[in-house]
Design a protein around this motif. Structure first.
Motif, PDB file in Angstrom:
ATOM      1  N   UNK A  20       0.830  -1.212   0.000  1.00 39.95           N
ATOM      2  CA  UNK A  20       0.000   0.000   0.000  1.00 39.95           C
ATOM      3  C   UNK A  20       0.861   1.257   0.000  1.00 39.95           C
ATOM      4  N   UNK A  21       1.958   1.199   0.746  1.00 32.24           N
ATOM      5  CA  UNK A  21       2.877   2.351   0.749  1.00 32.24           C
ATOM      6  C   UNK A  21       3.516   2.532  -0.625  1.00 32.24           C
ATOM      7  N   UNK A  22       3.868   1.408  -1.239  1.00 32.24           N
ATOM      8  CA  UNK A  22       4.485   1.474  -2.573  1.00 32.24           C
ATOM      9  C   UNK A  22       3.506   2.087  -3.574  1.00 32.24           C
ATOM     10  N   UNK A  23       2.257   1.622  -3.528  1.00 29.46           N
ATOM     11  CA  UNK A  23       1.245   2.158  -4.464  1.00 29.46           C
ATOM     12  C   UNK A  23       1.048   3.654  -4.241  1.00 29.46           C
ATOM     13  N   UNK A  24       1.015   4.052  -2.992  1.00 30.49           N
ATOM     14  CA  UNK A  24       0.762   5.451  -2.659  1.00 30.49           C
ATOM     15  C   UNK A  24       1.887   6.357  -3.153  1.00 30.49           C
ATOM     16  N   UNK A  25       3.111   5.864  -3.063  1.00 30.85           N
ATOM     17  CA  UNK A  25       4.252   6.740  -3.355  1.00 30.85           C
ATOM     18  C   UNK A  25       4.945   6.456  -4.686  1.00 30.85           C
ATOM     19  N   UNK A  26       4.443   5.504  -5.437  1.00 28.25           N
ATOM     20  CA  UNK A  26       5.105   5.169  -6.704  1.00 28.25           C
ATOM     21  C   UNK A  26       5.217   6.351  -7.674  1.00 28.25           C
ATOM     22  N   UNK A  27       4.111   7.063  -7.968  1.00 30.30           N
ATOM     23  CA  UNK A  27       4.259   8.163  -8.940  1.00 30.30           C
ATOM     24  C   UNK A  27       5.271   9.208  -8.484  1.00 30.30           C
ATOM     25  N   UNK A  28       5.204   9.552  -7.203  1.00 30.12           N
ATOM     26  CA  UNK A  28       6.098  10.569  -6.666  1.00 30.12           C
ATOM     27  C   UNK A  28       7.559  10.098  -6.704  1.00 30.12           C
ATOM     28  N   UNK A 138       6.287  20.425  -7.689  1.00 23.88           N
ATOM     29  CA  UNK A 138       5.495  19.273  -8.163  1.00 23.88           C
ATOM     30  C   UNK A 138       4.936  18.496  -6.982  1.00 23.88           C
ATOM     31  N   UNK A 139       5.798  18.171  -6.031  1.00 27.58           N
ATOM     32  CA  UNK A 139       5.361  17.282  -4.944  1.00 27.58           C
ATOM     33  C   UNK A 139       4.810  18.047  -3.741  1.00 27.58           C
TER      34      UNK A 139
ATOM     35  N   UNK B  14       4.147  26.149 -13.556  1.00 26.46           N
ATOM     36  CA  UNK B  14       5.452  25.493 -13.670  1.00 26.46           C
ATOM     37  C   UNK B  14       5.383  24.070 -13.124  1.00 26.46           C
ATOM     38  N   UNK B  15       4.718  23.924 -11.998  1.00 25.11           N
ATOM     39  CA  UNK B  15       4.582  22.601 -11.383  1.00 25.11           C
ATOM     40  C   UNK B  15       3.849  21.626 -12.292  1.00 25.11           C
ATOM     41  N   UNK B  19       5.468  18.379 -13.779  1.00 27.39           N
ATOM     42  CA  UNK B  19       4.838  17.091 -13.479  1.00 27.39           C
ATOM     43  C   UNK B  19       4.610  16.302 -14.771  1.00 27.39           C
ATOM     44  N   UNK B  20       4.140  17.014 -15.795  1.00 29.15           N
ATOM     45  CA  UNK B  20       3.873  16.338 -17.065  1.00 29.15           C
ATOM     46  C   UNK B  20       5.174  15.840 -17.699  1.00 29.15           C
ATOM     47  N   UNK B  21       6.233  16.645 -17.566  1.00 24.97           N
ATOM     48  CA  UNK B  21       7.523  16.255 -18.163  1.00 24.97           C
ATOM     49  C   UNK B  21       8.116  15.031 -17.474  1.00 24.97           C
TER      50      UNK B  21
END
Lengths: 184, 125
Positions: A20-28, A138-139, B14-15, B19-21
């Protein structure tokens, strides 16, 4: 379920909780690793290394603190280690493509071209600036959290974010103007 | 409102571009790969490698060794305290009536005699 509980269960050997942690943080984790390593496959390898390293060292995680910064520190270190091992700077791989300025908006106008140009601009930034701006814009991590993740002073984080933004904005504004002209 | 590099808040335009890149595709495949690797190394991952096991034992091991040393020193001091020489002072030696035993004790005593007692005894004899 709360991340601290998931982490505690994973530490006790519950692979489902770890999943569950992996799924939650995979995109990031993948985005942050890619911010360091220009090659997406390298980035994914680094992100996977980071997850497995996190699993090994879950006992060191302080459950009273957020899980994200702790994991992102591992991801950033794993990506930097992989880049050092390869002894290839991400920017070097792209320097040839960008030496002529890359395709301008008058040559290619689609979204793909913009993203390619934006990635090149990103790759030309110093590694720490790439990480700082990605983690901040982004994050959504705070300057204090990024300072902890990258093990640098908060003032350095602010400076890195500022310089990275200034250089990336040049690429972004060029294309934004172009798109406005296209619409008009 | 136009964003500025000086802004202390995240810049949305910018974010979003960033993010898309950096956006990966097929996260589920990646998750499956990580979980497969985790299952393969399940035991070693959770228990750590040999060095980690050794380092985990290092601290209690050192603490136990230190406790043993402290205990040994304490026992040595308490046992060593019963030495016959430490119970005999030079004054006792000089006040002994037998000259031979007084001499022996005088030689064996660790501390120098009190000059007043030596003079007093000499005067009496």
């Amino acid at each position: 379920m709360e991340e601290s509980i998931l982490a505690a269960r994973a530490t006790a050997g519950d692979l489902e909780a770890f999943g569950q942690l992996v799924e939650r943080y995979t995109p990031q984790a993948r985005r942050v690793a890619r911010a360091v390593l220009a090659d997406p496959d390298d980035g994914d390898d680094a992100a996977q290394d980071a997850f497995l390293s996190a699993l090994r060292h879950l006992g060191r995680y302080d459950p009273s603190r957020p899980f994200g910064p702790w994991l992102m520190r591992i991801v950033a270190n794993a990506a930097a280690d992989r880049r050092r091992r390869r002894k290839v700077r991400a920017a070097d791989e792209l320097s040839e493509a960008t030496s002529g300025g890359g395709p301008g908006p008058d040559v290619e106008t689609d979204r793909w071209a913009f993203l390619a140009a934006f990635r090149r601009a990103l790759a030309l930034l110093p590694e720490r600036q790439r990480l700082a701006v990605t983690l901040f814009d982004v994050e959504g991590y705070s300057h204090a959290q990024i300072a902890e993740i990258l093990d640098i002073p908060q003032g350095t984080v602010r400076s890195d974010v500022f310089h990275a933004r200034r250089r990336l904005r040049t690429a972004l504004v060029t294309w934004q103007h172009h798109w406005k002209e296209e619409v008009v | 409102m136009r964003s500025s590099p000086f802004d202390h808040r995240p810049l949305h335009d910018l974010g979003a571009a960033l993010r898309e890149a950096l956006q990966p595709i097929d996260n589920q495949e990646f998750v499956d790969g990580v979980m497969a690797a985790a299952r393969v190394g399940d035991r070693s991952l959770f228990r750590g490698d040999g060095w980690e096991v050794l380092s985990a034992w290092a601290r209690p091991g050192l603490a136990a060794a230190a406790a043993i040393v402290v205990l040994a020193v304490a026992i040595t001091i308490s046992v060593g305290g019963s030495s016959p020489f430490e119970e005999v002072t030079i004054d006792d030696a000089l006040q002994t009536t037998t000259t031979q035993s007084a001499t022996l004790l005088l030689v064996a005593a660790p501390n120098p005699p009190d000059i007043d007692i030596v003079l007093a005894l000499s005067y009496e004899r």
